[in-house]
Scaffold this active site. Structure first.
Site, mmCIF file in Angstrom:
data_model
loop_
_atom_site.group_PDB
_atom_site.id
_atom_site.type_symbol
_atom_site.label_atom_id
_atom_site.label_comp_id
_atom_site.label_asym_id
_atom_site.label_seq_id
_atom_site.Cartn_x
_atom_site.Cartn_y
_atom_site.Cartn_z
ATOM 1 N N GLN A 1 0.836 -1.200 0.000
ATOM 2 C CA GLN A 1 0.000 0.000 0.000
ATOM 3 C C GLN A 1 0.872 1.252 0.000
ATOM 4 O OE1 GLN A 1 -2.554 -2.090 3.376
ATOM 5 N NE2 GLN A 1 -3.336 -0.034 3.023
ATOM 6 N N PHE B 1 -5.809 -4.107 3.372
ATOM 7 C CA PHE B 1 -6.553 -3.875 4.612
ATOM 8 C C PHE B 1 -5.692 -3.260 5.705
ATOM 9 C CE2 PHE B 1 -8.571 -7.547 2.446
ATOM 10 C CZ PHE B 1 -9.734 -6.914 2.062
ATOM 11 N N GLU C 1 0.603 -1.625 4.688
ATOM 12 C CA GLU C 1 0.975 -0.204 4.767
ATOM 13 C C GLU C 1 2.442 -0.095 5.183
ATOM 14 O OE1 GLU C 1 -1.694 2.392 6.911
ATOM 15 O OE2 GLU C 1 -0.187 3.951 7.115
ATOM 16 N N ARG D 1 -5.747 7.711 16.722
ATOM 17 C CA ARG D 1 -7.054 7.632 16.074
ATOM 18 C C ARG D 1 -8.084 7.029 17.025
ATOM 19 N NH1 ARG D 1 -9.606 8.248 11.047
ATOM 20 N NH2 ARG D 1 -7.737 9.060 10.040
ATOM 21 N N ARG E 1 -7.866 -1.662 8.636
ATOM 22 C CA ARG E 1 -9.114 -0.967 8.303
ATOM 23 C C ARG E 1 -9.794 -0.333 9.526
ATOM 24 N NH1 ARG E 1 -13.064 -3.896 3.907
ATOM 25 N NH2 ARG E 1 -13.737 -1.991 2.864
ATOM 26 N N GLU F 1 -12.835 2.737 5.076
ATOM 27 C CA GLU F 1 -12.797 2.221 6.443
ATOM 28 C C GLU F 1 -14.060 2.421 7.277
ATOM 29 O OE1 GLU F 1 -9.156 4.615 6.959
ATOM 30 O OE2 GLU F 1 -8.455 2.920 8.118
#
Ligand code: MTE
Ligand code: HPA
Ligand code: MOS
Length: 778
Positions: free
Chosen positions: A210, A241, A245, A323, A355, A725
């Site tokens: 990703q 997903f 990353e 987050r 996700r 997401e």
């Protein structure tokens, strides 16, 4: 900028908003889509496998590789000492060795790479190493990490008002704890990298990632080279997903190190068990909460202390926890709050993006509390939810200081409540449960608010390169990566829209670090938002040049030239797009352009955890109905209804697919997917035989997914909203419907101590606990 498409024509003609199928749909179903392992192998290609740690925490001084080297087909073995550059593949904090050097920190940590003539020979050899481990105590759970104050980063805190004082003053209080498990990404295509040496120390890495730019950096550092030596290419992933990353880095680095040393192409394709043993997953969280509320159910004080399982290194655990902190509020105004989060250092895989990226873990805690409050007051949880929603003009500031200016949760939930016949079904379920001692039904409607943008402001940028060839065909390259989510389809639609051409004229090529530089990960659901805007910018520049040229050649004003229907309308004439392109080429007009986009209005202060981290919020709600067998803990999702706010959807077909997929994936997280480590710290659920992702038979027979009619208040690409997401939070409704059904065992008077995943075993435990408490009360 003054763009030539007249508003009335732009309104009449569109390439966006149409339910186009995925640009690779045919290739996918025909088995003709090229994934990294399908790329034709270059002559001389070798295959690699990783040797893994057998201990959770141990020192070692030497690895005896004699048997590995002697194994059939083996060409070379490389350990930490063989790395030409830095032994590190960590994305932010550099605490992630490529190969363990003297210390192993989890079962499955890579120790070396073995290169052989075939994939099987490499795998066979990888198991033959002998390591003298000097074992150290291992920390295996987030609670143990908390007790030991063992963290990968300093703990964080976000507070507003005086939560403690408000809690003490509150008419009612609820305190409790909750555990929510992690989740394996379970992309269908595993981790893979194929490194091909090029002249003059160059390296081409074709891989499933990703984040091509990050892979480029990691490979350059590992090889002691500059970024310009390394090209990373990814046509598509078979799912990411979040698992690709940062954690594609190890595979890229290991294959590139071997390829660099041997001057031969090396492919490293992870076997599923190795993939699951080596790579990080969604963070499990443990919560302690204390919440005060009034007689009506309004929350007056909320305190939560969360600790996540970060694993042995930081990876993305810090941003994930951030987050989580910024999503504890979900759709609710919390006047006095105290939110703490810590990333527990454990001797397990280094957990990473998945996700939702901590958002789901933050929001589920407040939903759990609201569920408690409702039962304590004998009210319907939906009413308590609505009572606490953010206001439209007041009570609209988040704990981190961002004003919620686009709140549609009131009307969205009202619409779903009505269309799903929530109240009538609630009554019907109560009647059913009254007459059914063993099977109990449950119902829940849960809302979602999800912030769109990377919390880290500088990541919110993207680039694109658009080429118009002389035949009128268009090739787009952008910094985003395709993982099945349909980013390429959406970007193609955006480019076709700007140039006023048929969708079929436009094609997207593989993501390539030598075309667009310094890209951000395709993550945080921002892929289409950022890259759509960058591609739009590039296409507009070409269109502006074409318009100026057309007016010069055919008369009229450039501002009046229109691009639509695959035709260029200029000075009363209609010219086919390729024809105008041909004329422009002969007149030496530049027919390609770069494009760039940086999301405006974002700022974030990580010290105070305040600012404007999000460009806008996406909203949604879901209602789920389940039936639970209270003798076995088995259950079934009977019906689910979803309403999701995709703004002016760029592509409703793709967006509905994303919502459905995320819903089922999130349902798996909260119900059947259980990660289990044995006492020695080995992950025992490292294959689909023991790790249960949802199957088609787990999807509800009655599954109604609709997009909420809305237009983004923020100036996003065509006023659409992100979809990747946020829908993962919608199956909270499944979890709380199960909890509702379990509560029916005790006449809804007891809060079931249900943790996630709500496996059959966990459900049965909760049923027994409710029965015991209800008997005690009676
Ligand atoms: N959809 C598919 N089919 N495969 C994936 O791997 N990843 C999700 C989501 N949807 C994923 C997916 C995640 S974690 C993110 S962040 C977004 O897609 C990224 O893509 P986007 O920003 O272009 O929506
Ligand atoms: N989401 C996904 N990846 C990220 C984020 C985020 O919010 N921040 C940094 N990397
Ligand atoms: Mo998605 S977890 O931001 O890759």
């Amino acid at each position: 900028m003054n763009h030539p498409v007249a508003p009335e024509l732009a309104a009449a003609w569109t390439a966006v908003g149409l339910p186009r199928k995925h640009e690779s749909a045919e290739l996918h179903v025909l088995g003709q889509a090229t994934y990294t392992d399908d790329i034709l192998e270059v002559q001389g290609t070798l295959h690699a496998a990783l040797g893994l740690s057998a201990k959770a925490h141990a020192k070692f001084s030497t690895i005896d590789l004699t048997a590995v080297r002697a194994s059939r087909g083996v060409v070379a073995v490389y350990t930490a000492g063989d790395i030409p550059g830095t032994n590190d593949c960590g994305p932010i904090i550099h605490d992630d060795p490529i190969f363990a050097d003297g210390l192993v920190q989890y079962v499955g940590q890579p120790l070396f790479v073995v290169v052989a003539d075939t994939h099987d020979n490499a795998r066979r050899a990888a198991r033959l190493a002998k390591v003298d481990y000097d074992e150290l105590p291992a920390v295996l759970t987030p609670q143990a990490a908390r007790a030991a104050q063992s963290y990968v980063l300093p703990p964080m805190k976000l507070a507003r008002g005086d939560a403690q004082a408000a809690f003490e003053r509150a008419p009612h209080r609820v305190q409790g704890e909750l555990h929510v498990g992690g989740q394996e990404q379970f992309y269908l295509e595993g981790q893979i990298a194929y490194a091909i040496p090029k002249e003059g120390s160059g390296m081409l890495v074709q891989c499933s990632t990703q984040h091509p730019s990050e892979m480029q950096h990691v490979v350059a550092h590992a090889l002691g080279l500059h970024s310009h030596h390394v090209t990373v290419e990814c046509r598509r992933m078979g799912g990411g997903f979040g698992g690709k990353e940062s954690q594609s880095a190890l595979w890229c680095a290991a294959s590139a190190i071997a390829a660099h040393k041997l001057k031969r192409p090396v492919k490293l394709r992870a076997d599923r068990d190795d993939d699951m043993l080596v790579t990080g997953k969604r963070h499990c969280f443990h919560y302690l909460y204390e919440v005060g509320y009034d007689d009506s159910g309004k929350i007056v004080a909320a305190k939560v202390d969360m600790v996540s399982r970060a694993g042995y290194s930081a990876d993305l655990s810090g941003p994930v926890a951030t987050r989580a902190v910024c999503h504890f509020d979900n759709t609710y105004y919390l006047s006095d709050v105290d939110i703490r989060a810590a990333c527990g250092k454990t001797n397990t895989q280094s957990n990473t993006a998945f996700r939702g990226f901590g958002g789901p873990q933050g929001a589920i805690a407040i939903e759990y509390v609201i569920d408690d409050i409702a039962r304590n007051l004998g009210k319907d949880a939906l009413d308590i939810r609505k009572l606490n929603f953010y206001g439209k003009t007041d009570h609209n500031v988040t704990p981190y200081g961002q004003i919620v200016v686009d709140n549609v949760i009131h009307e969205l939930v009202a619409q779903l409540e009505e269309s799903s016949e929530y109240r009538a079904r609630r009554t019907a379920i109560a009647q059913f449960n009254a007459g059914s001692p063993v099977l109990k039904k449950g119902l829940a409607l849960t809302p979602v608010k999800f912030g769109i943008a990377f919390n880290v402001t500088h990541l919110n940028q993207a680039g694109a390169l658009v080429h118009v060839y002389v035949d009128g065909s268009v090739l787009v390259n952008h910094g985003g990566t395709e993982m099945g989510q349909g980013i390429n389809t959406k970007v193609m639609q955006c480019v076709a829209h700007e140039l006023g051409v048929d969708f079929a004229r436009v094609r997207v090529s593989a993501t390539d670090t030598s075309k667009v530089a310094n890209t951000s990960a395709t993550a945080a659901s921002t892929g289409a938002d950022l890259n759509g805007k960058a591609a739009q910018d590039a296409a507009r520049q070409i269109r502006d040049r074409l318009a100026a040229f057309a007016a010069t050649k055919h008369g009229g004003a450039a501002a009046d030239v229109r691009f639509a229907d695959d035709i260029v309308y200029v000075n009363g004439m209609e010219i086919d797009f390729p024809q105008l392109v041909q004329q422009a080429y002969l007149a030496r007009v530049q027919l390609w352009s770069d494009g760039f986009y940086a999301t405006p209005g974002l700022h974030w202060d990580p010290k105070t955890m305040t600012g404007n981290p999000f460009s806008y919020f996406a909203y949604g709600a879901a209602v789920s109905e389940v039936v639970v067998d209270t003798l076995t803990g088995e259950w079934k999702l009977l019906r689910a209804g979803v309403l999701y706010d995709a703004g002016n959807s760029l592509n409703p077909a793709i967006d509905i697919g994303q919502v459905e997929g995320a819903f089922i994936q999130g349902m798996g997280w909260l119900t059947t997917e259980e990660l289990w480590w044995n006492a020695g710290g080995k992950l025992m659920t490292h294959a689909p035989s023991t790790y249960k992702i949802p199957a088609i038979s787990d999807c509800p027979e009655d599954f109604r997914v609709q997009l909420f009619k809305n237009r983004n208040v923020a100036d996003s690409i065509h006023r659409s909203k992100a979809v990747g997401e946020p829908p993962l939070l919608l199956p909270f409704s499944v979890f709380f419907a199960i909890r509702d059904a379990v509560a029916a065992v005790g006449d809804n008077t007891v809060n079931p101590p249900l943790n996630a995943p709500a496996t059959c075993e966990e459900i049965l435990k909760a049923v027994c606990a409710v029965q015991a408490q209800a008997a005690h009360k009676a």
